[in-house]
Design a protein around this motif. Structure first.
Motif, short mmCIF file in Angstrom:
data_model
loop_
_atom_site.label_atom_id
_atom_site.label_comp_id
_atom_site.label_asym_id
_atom_site.label_seq_id
_atom_site.Cartn_x
_atom_site.Cartn_y
_atom_site.Cartn_z
N ILE A 19 0.84 -1.21 0.00
CA ILE A 19 0.00 0.00 0.00
C ILE A 19 0.87 1.25 0.00
CG2 ILE A 19 -1.68 1.34 1.33
CD1 ILE A 19 -2.97 -1.01 -0.04
N ARG A 20 1.90 1.28 0.86
CA ARG A 20 2.79 2.45 0.90
C ARG A 20 3.52 2.65 -0.43
NH1 ARG A 20 3.13 0.74 6.08
NH2 ARG A 20 4.95 -0.58 5.75
N SER A 21 3.95 1.55 -1.05
CA SER A 21 4.64 1.64 -2.34
C SER A 21 3.72 2.20 -3.42
CB SER A 21 5.14 0.27 -2.78
OG SER A 21 6.09 -0.21 -1.86
N LEU A 22 2.47 1.75 -3.42
CA LEU A 22 1.50 2.29 -4.39
C LEU A 22 1.23 3.76 -4.13
CD1 LEU A 22 -0.96 -0.72 -4.60
CD2 LEU A 22 0.51 0.12 -6.43
N ASN A 23 1.15 4.15 -2.87
CA ASN A 23 0.95 5.58 -2.55
C ASN A 23 2.14 6.41 -3.01
OD1 ASN A 23 -1.65 5.84 -1.43
ND2 ASN A 23 -0.94 4.94 0.48
N ASP A 24 3.35 5.88 -2.83
CA ASP A 24 4.55 6.58 -3.31
C ASP A 24 4.51 6.73 -4.83
OD1 ASP A 24 5.46 6.74 -0.71
OD2 ASP A 24 6.92 5.10 -0.92
N GLU A 25 4.12 5.67 -5.52
CA GLU A 25 4.01 5.72 -6.99
C GLU A 25 2.96 6.74 -7.41
OE1 GLU A 25 4.74 5.00 -10.96
OE2 GLU A 25 5.91 4.46 -9.20
N LYS A 26 1.84 6.78 -6.68
CA LYS A 26 0.79 7.75 -6.99
C LYS A 26 1.31 9.18 -6.83
CE LYS A 26 -3.84 9.16 -5.70
NZ LYS A 26 -5.04 8.87 -4.91
N THR A 27 2.06 9.42 -5.76
CA THR A 27 2.63 10.74 -5.53
C THR A 27 3.58 11.13 -6.66
OG1 THR A 27 2.47 10.44 -3.14
CG2 THR A 27 3.99 12.14 -3.91
N ASP A 28 4.42 10.18 -7.09
CA ASP A 28 5.34 10.44 -8.19
C ASP A 28 4.58 10.79 -9.48
OD1 ASP A 28 7.43 9.92 -6.48
OD2 ASP A 28 7.81 7.89 -7.27
N LEU A 29 3.50 10.05 -9.76
CA LEU A 29 2.71 10.32 -10.96
C LEU A 29 2.04 11.69 -10.89
CD1 LEU A 29 1.07 6.82 -11.52
CD2 LEU A 29 2.80 7.91 -12.96
N ILE A 30 1.55 12.05 -9.72
CA ILE A 30 0.93 13.37 -9.55
C ILE A 30 1.97 14.46 -9.80
CG2 ILE A 30 -0.05 14.96 -7.84
CD1 ILE A 30 -1.51 12.50 -6.63
N ASN A 31 3.17 14.29 -9.25
CA ASN A 31 4.24 15.28 -9.45
C ASN A 31 4.66 15.41 -10.90
OD1 ASN A 31 4.29 15.90 -6.73
ND2 ASN A 31 5.93 14.46 -6.27
N GLU A 32 4.52 14.31 -11.67
CA GLU A 32 4.85 14.33 -13.10
C GLU A 32 3.67 14.79 -13.95
OE1 GLU A 32 6.17 10.41 -14.06
OE2 GLU A 32 7.84 10.47 -12.65
N GLY A 33 2.51 14.99 -13.33
CA GLY A 33 1.33 15.43 -14.06
C GLY A 33 0.66 14.32 -14.86
N LYS A 34 0.89 13.08 -14.46
CA LYS A 34 0.32 11.93 -15.18
C LYS A 34 -0.92 11.40 -14.45
CE LYS A 34 4.72 10.49 -17.16
NZ LYS A 34 5.69 9.40 -17.26
#
Length: 67
Positions: A19-34
């Motif tokens: 769950i934490r890894s998926l949240n980290d990935e989600k944060t990265d995608l948000i920061n990239e505008g994806k």
């Protein structure tokens, strides 16, 4: 044709890591505008996955032991 499904066994600690890894990935995608739609769906699937008790039986494989 039936859709292929995968089942994995996770303890509470491993479940938290996923769950934490998926949240980290989600944060990265948000920061990239994806788009985060796919990650959001996985978070929901894993977060609400039912718990099931089962017994693990380990069998020793003679072929593996000879290596």
């Amino acid at each position: 044709m039936k859709e292929e499904r995968y089942h994995i066994a996770l303890d509470d600690y491993e479940h938290g890591i996923v769950i934490r890894s998926l949240n980290d990935e989600k944060t990265d995608l948000i920061n990239e505008g994806k788009s985060t739609d796919a990650v959001d769906e996985l978070i929901v699937k894993i977060g609400y996955a039912p718990k099931k008790k089962f017994k693990v039986i380990e069998k020793k494989d003679a072929a593996r032991e000879s290596r």
